[in-house]
Write an enzyme that holds these catalytic residues in place. Structure first.
Site, PDB file in Angstrom:
ATOM      1  N   GLY A 233       0.817  -1.205   0.000  1.00 11.47           N
ATOM      2  CA  GLY A 233       0.000   0.000   0.000  1.00 11.47           C
ATOM      3  C   GLY A 233       0.851   1.255   0.000  1.00 11.47           C
ATOM      4  O   GLY A 233       2.003   1.249  -0.429  1.00 11.47           O
ATOM      5  N   SER A 234       0.282   2.336   0.519  1.00 10.77           N
ATOM      6  CA  SER A 234       0.924   3.647   0.448  1.00 10.77           C
ATOM      7  C   SER A 234       2.042   3.783   1.466  1.00 10.77           C
ATOM      8  O   SER A 234       2.074   3.097   2.495  1.00 10.77           O
ATOM      9  CB  SER A 234      -0.118   4.745   0.679  1.00 10.77           C
ATOM     10  OG  SER A 234      -0.538   4.750   2.036  1.00 10.77           O
ATOM     11  N   GLY A 238       2.186   2.533   5.359  1.00  8.89           N
ATOM     12  CA  GLY A 238       3.284   1.639   5.689  1.00  8.89           C
ATOM     13  C   GLY A 238       4.114   2.151   6.849  1.00  8.89           C
ATOM     14  O   GLY A 238       4.527   1.376   7.727  1.00  8.89           O
ATOM     15  N   GLU A 255       5.722  -3.619   0.797  1.00 11.73           N
ATOM     16  CA  GLU A 255       5.748  -3.277  -0.628  1.00 11.73           C
ATOM     17  C   GLU A 255       4.941  -2.002  -0.768  1.00 11.73           C
ATOM     18  O   GLU A 255       3.718  -2.007  -0.700  1.00 11.73           O
ATOM     19  CB  GLU A 255       5.158  -4.424  -1.459  1.00 11.73           C
ATOM     20  CG  GLU A 255       5.567  -4.365  -2.917  1.00 11.73           C
ATOM     21  CD  GLU A 255       4.487  -3.808  -3.800  1.00 11.73           C
ATOM     22  OE1 GLU A 255       4.590  -2.599  -4.136  1.00 11.73           O
ATOM     23  OE2 GLU A 255       3.561  -4.525  -4.148  1.00 11.73           O
ATOM     24  N   CYS A 289       1.334  -0.242  -8.571  1.00 13.95           N
ATOM     25  CA  CYS A 289       2.477   0.306  -7.838  1.00 13.95           C
ATOM     26  C   CYS A 289       3.726   0.370  -8.704  1.00 13.95           C
ATOM     27  O   CYS A 289       4.569   1.260  -8.529  1.00 13.95           O
ATOM     28  CB  CYS A 289       2.733  -0.498  -6.579  1.00 13.95           C
ATOM     29  SG  CYS A 289       2.948  -2.257  -6.858  1.00 13.95           S
TER      30      CYS A 289
END
Length: 483
Positions: A233-234, A238, A255, A289
């Site tokens: 995610g963002s 994170g 990630e 992403c």
């Protein structure tokens, strides 16, 4: 289907049971292409999370998967793959409507999810330690043990396939897993619970819960009961998760975002480049992403490249994913607002709008396929992750300049090189700051190729054999044979 979605309500999969939300709480799930409500999702709360944690801990302590013979665990993984394929026809239209993506791409998610279970099923009986020579008086060897309970927070852009990406190696290694599904599109992911049931996965080994990230997700990652966190995610989310993980010293796999650049040298094949641009930034409306969000082009090719990618963007017809439209919506009104605001600000920092530049005048959350030319590498739109169908194009003069620009963000997820000169390609690969580099084809690679970033793109690797070892701990055994 009636086990998962009934009377317009999807339920949570809790250790082999289907449960509704606490006190009847629900989350409405929208079709991004129309703004209409597809269904509602039961909203899990604190009690259901506690039940999932208790069930997972019981599964770990009983050794439901870890004590299973590796060959039997491999067979189970392959049965899960078959059961996922069996629900693809049912699940694909649901995923298409809740996420906005094309129907064929939604079906491809189920196929990819199944492929992950096949791949890691093939590795489940090959997690092998080694013997370490210490001399004739000792026997020393290593064994791999499951980490325990893996808490996995799944993003909304590819909920089914990315859930499988981490679920499959975790289960292959003998762990229990609690999945927190994305509140924007949780419906199709819930169907995986039925595949687990039909394949005979032990109850307690997997729970799939849906709730608000700042509530349910935050409680999950802060729990002292979990043994690992896997997050996609963002960057801000994170970072918050890592702060929570630090309290319990919970190992984490991150990630995060990207601002990935493709470098097109003067000898690049323009047709192949344009083909990669279409998939690299306009696939799934740019909500990837590892999207090609920046394109750096040698000055001698620059004008032709800008003209070609602008023509590509202008020719993409928008529509509903069920109709296999070339261009689909972004996931939500908030996502669209953020993308459009950044694009509108870009000309003030020197960029030129070569195509698109605004939302489309139609129902749903559609951003026009957008090409921004002459983008300053230090401008906001070249530095910040946009997560939408917007390509920033920048010229360069020398190889060194191209590398400097490509490496000039806080991210380091993927990168690309387009050239006919393989010596140069190999040379530049070594200088690019990225976890994966594509040469002459964006998104080359597959399930077997390790994926992950450096810098603010995160750490650890998903996919491939390497990912399997995220889900085990190494234990060394040293035996003295003296006297």
């Amino acid at each position: 289907m009636n086990m998962v979605i009934r009377d317009g309500l999807a339920r949570n999969f809790l250790a082999g049971r289907w449960v509704e939300g606490e006190a009847g709480a629900r989350i409405a799930v929208e079709d991004p292409a129309t703004g209409e409500i597809v269904a509602e999702m039961a909203r899990a709360g604190e009690r259901q999370l506690a039940a999932a944690l208790e069930a997972a801990r019981g599964s770990v302590e009983r050794g439901d998967l870890s004590a299973m013979r590796p060959g039997a665990r491999a067979d189970l993984m392959r049965r899960i793959a078959s059961c996922i394929r069996a629900i693809a026809d049912e699940g694909a239209p649901i995923l298409c409507r809740e996420s906005g993506k094309r129907l064929s791409d939604a079906r491809g998610e189920f196929e990819e999810a199944a492929a992950y279970f096949d791949y890691y099923g093939g590795l489940a009986d090959k997690i092998e330690g080694k013997q370490i020579p210490l001399g004739s008086d000792y026997i020393d060897y290593t064994v791999f043990e499951p980490v325990g309970i893996s808490a996995q927070i799944v993003p909304w852009n590819f909920p089914v396939s990315l859930a499988a990406r981490s679920l499959a190696p975790a289960l292959a290694a003998g762990n229990a897993v609690i999945v927190k599904s994305p509140e924007l599109d949780p419906l199709a992911l819930a169907l995986l619970g039925r595949a687990f049931q039909e394949a005979g996965l032990p109850e307690g080994a997997v729970s799939i819960l849906n709730g608000i990230g700042s509530e349910l997700g935050a409680r999950l990652v802060a729990s002292s009961e979990i043994d690992q966190i896997v997050f996609t995610g963002s960057v801000p989310t994170g970072q918050a998760i890592l702060c929570a993980a630090a309290e319990n010293v919970t190992p984490s796999l991150m990630e995060l975002g990207g601002k990935s650049a493709a470098v097109a040298f003067e000898d690049a094949d323009l047709d192949r480049l344009v083909e990669s641009v279409q998939g690299g930034i306009f696939f799934n409306a740019g909500q990837v992403c590892s999207a090609m969000s920046r394109l750096l082009v040698h000055r001698s090719l620059y004008d032709r490249a800008v003209e070609a990618v602008a023509a590509l963007a202008g020719g993409l017809e928008a529509g509903h994913g069920l109709d296999e439209a070339a261009h689909t919506p972004v996931i939500s009104a908030g996502q669209l607002d953020g993308i459009e605001a950044m694009v509108r600000a870009a000309p003030g920092q020197g960029a030129r709008i070569a195509a698109g530049g605004a939302r489309l005048d139609r129902a749903g959350h559609f951003m026009a396929p957008t090409i921004l030319a002459d983008v300053d590498p230090l401008s906001d739109i070249a530095q910040q992750e946009l997560f939408g169908p917007v390509l920033c194009v920048t010229p360069f003069e020398t190889e060194a300049e191209a590398v400097t620009i490509a490496n000039g963000t806080e991210f380091g997820l993927v990168a690309g090189i387009f050239t006919r000169d393989l010596a140069r390609a190999h040379r530049v690969v070594g200088r690019l700051r990225a976890g994966q580099v594509f040469v002459n084809e964006w998104f080359a690679g597959g399930i077997a190729t390790p994926f992950g970033g450096i810098g603010k793109s995160g750490f650890g690797r998903e996919k491939g054999v390497e990912a399997l070892y995220n889900y085990v701990r190494t234990k060394n055994v040293a035996i003295s044979l003296k006297g």
